[in-house]
Design an enzyme around this catalytic site. Structure first.
Site, PDB file in Angstrom:
ATOM      1  N   ASP A  31      41.797 -14.166  20.599  1.00 34.69           N
ATOM      2  CA  ASP A  31      41.912 -14.334  19.154  1.00 34.69           C
ATOM      3  C   ASP A  31      42.769 -15.564  18.859  1.00 34.69           C
ATOM      4  OD1 ASP A  31      41.605 -12.154  16.558  1.00 34.69           O
ATOM      5  OD2 ASP A  31      42.972 -13.863  16.319  1.00 34.69           O
ATOM      6  N   ILE A  32      42.353 -16.343  17.859  1.00 33.18           N
ATOM      7  CA  ILE A  32      43.058 -17.582  17.526  1.00 33.18           C
ATOM      8  C   ILE A  32      44.445 -17.310  16.941  1.00 33.18           C
ATOM      9  CG2 ILE A  32      42.280 -17.923  15.132  1.00 33.18           C
ATOM     10  CD1 ILE A  32      41.517 -20.815  15.986  1.00 33.18           C
ATOM     11  N   ASN A  88      37.114  -3.232  12.799  1.00 31.03           N
ATOM     12  CA  ASN A  88      37.350  -3.183  11.360  1.00 31.03           C
ATOM     13  C   ASN A  88      36.018  -3.159  10.608  1.00 31.03           C
ATOM     14  OD1 ASN A  88      40.138  -3.356  11.797  1.00 31.03           O
ATOM     15  ND2 ASN A  88      40.078  -5.598  11.816  1.00 31.03           N
ATOM     16  N   VAL A  97      35.545 -11.490   9.446  1.00 31.85           N
ATOM     17  CA  VAL A  97      34.428 -12.234  10.047  1.00 31.85           C
ATOM     18  C   VAL A  97      33.258 -11.263  10.222  1.00 31.85           C
ATOM     19  CG1 VAL A  97      33.622 -13.557  12.041  1.00 31.85           C
ATOM     20  CG2 VAL A  97      35.995 -13.813  11.257  1.00 31.85           C
ATOM     21  N   HIS A 101      32.628  -7.268  15.981  1.00 27.95           N
ATOM     22  CA  HIS A 101      33.571  -7.551  17.063  1.00 27.95           C
ATOM     23  C   HIS A 101      34.551  -6.403  17.231  1.00 27.95           C
ATOM     24  CE1 HIS A 101      35.196  -9.213  13.291  1.00 27.95           C
ATOM     25  NE2 HIS A 101      36.386  -8.866  13.743  1.00 27.95           N
ATOM     26  N   HIS A 103      38.361  -5.640  18.562  1.00 28.11           N
ATOM     27  CA  HIS A 103      39.649  -6.223  18.968  1.00 28.11           C
ATOM     28  C   HIS A 103      40.179  -5.403  20.134  1.00 28.11           C
ATOM     29  CE1 HIS A 103      40.526  -8.453  15.090  1.00 28.11           C
ATOM     30  NE2 HIS A 103      39.594  -7.621  14.675  1.00 28.11           N
TER      31      HIS A 103
HETATM   32  P1  5GP Z   1      38.568  -9.130  11.450  1.00 26.15           P
HETATM   33  O1  5GP Z   1      39.681  -9.082  10.455  1.00 26.15           O
HETATM   34  O2  5GP Z   1      37.291  -9.680  10.862  1.00 26.15           O
HETATM   35  O3  5GP Z   1      38.364  -7.816  12.148  1.00 26.15           O
HETATM   36  O4  5GP Z   1      39.066 -10.100  12.603  1.00 26.15           O
HETATM   37  C1  5GP Z   1      38.675 -11.428  12.713  1.00 26.15           C
HETATM   38  C2  5GP Z   1      39.555 -12.038  13.788  1.00 26.15           C
HETATM   39  O5  5GP Z   1      38.988 -13.272  14.184  1.00 26.15           O
HETATM   40  C3  5GP Z   1      40.985 -12.346  13.323  1.00 26.15           C
HETATM   41  O6  5GP Z   1      41.909 -11.640  14.156  1.00 26.15           O
HETATM   42  C4  5GP Z   1      41.102 -13.858  13.447  1.00 26.15           C
HETATM   43  O7  5GP Z   1      42.367 -14.269  13.905  1.00 26.15           O
HETATM   44  C5  5GP Z   1      40.006 -14.209  14.441  1.00 26.15           C
HETATM   45  N1  5GP Z   1      39.410 -15.509  14.254  1.00 26.15           N
HETATM   46  C6  5GP Z   1      38.959 -16.041  13.091  1.00 26.15           C
HETATM   47  N2  5GP Z   1      38.447 -17.273  13.296  1.00 26.15           N
HETATM   48  C7  5GP Z   1      38.551 -17.508  14.632  1.00 26.15           C
HETATM   49  C8  5GP Z   1      38.194 -18.627  15.467  1.00 26.15           C
HETATM   50  O8  5GP Z   1      37.662 -19.649  15.019  1.00 26.15           O
HETATM   51  N3  5GP Z   1      38.456 -18.529  16.785  1.00 26.15           N
HETATM   52  C9  5GP Z   1      39.041 -17.405  17.330  1.00 26.15           C
HETATM   53  N4  5GP Z   1      39.268 -17.417  18.643  1.00 26.15           N
HETATM   54  N5  5GP Z   1      39.402 -16.337  16.579  1.00 26.15           N
HETATM   55  C10 5GP Z   1      39.161 -16.389  15.253  1.00 26.15           C
END
Ligand code: 5GP
Ligand code: ZN
Length: 115
Positions: A31-32, A88, A97, A101, A103
């Site tokens: 994760d970024i 999520n 996103v 996915h 986590h």
């Molecule tokens: P969500 O809140 O949708 O479950 O989690 C999305 C996750 O994707 C977040 O933890 C966010 O930090 C990660 N994320 C968003 N954009 C990028 C990216 O461009 N690269 C990577 N490696 N992680 C990302």
């Protein structure tokens, strides 16, 4: 491949990510913005919007995400100390996103219930 999907682009290698594992079904990368010492995302290579849109065919892929999670926990060194797998869904779930996915978080004591 969905045009503007950031995770589709990571799967295709079009934007960089720190890959941990990849096979014909799933891709795993760091994760970024990590929320724990180990924080990786496990995504299906095929675009599926979210758990809310999983149909019969995609259900197999969801199972694969969870199987890969324990393998990745071993690769990243948290299998013994423990970890959490979270998916999520929707606004209240904190989904940002819209490419399915899971986590995988570990490397510190995670509080429960989550905030
Ligand atoms: P969500 O809140 O949708 O479950 O989690 C999305 C996750 O994707 C977040 O933890 C966010 O930090 C990660 N994320 C968003 N954009 C990028 C990216 O461009 N690269 C990577 N490696 N992680 C990302
Ligand atoms: Zn996608």
């Amino acid at each position: 491949m969905t045009q503007e999907c950031i995770f589709c682009k990571i799967v295709a290698g079009e934007i960089p990510a720190k890959l941990v594992y990849q096979d014909e079904q799933v891709t795993v990368f760091h994760d970024i913005n990590p929320a724990a010492p180990v924080h990786v995302l496990i995504v299906p290579n095929r675009h599926i919007e979210s758990l809310a849109t999983v149909d019969g065919e995609a259900a197999e892929t969801v199972g694969r995400l969870l199987t890969v999670a324990d393998q990745v926990a071993q690769l990243t060194g948290v299998a013994e100390t423990g970890y959490r797998v979270a998916i999520n869904v929707g606004r209240d779930g904190g989904l940002a996103v819209y490419h399915l996915h899971a986590h995988l978080l570990g490397g510190r004591r995670l509080s429960w219930p989550p905030g």
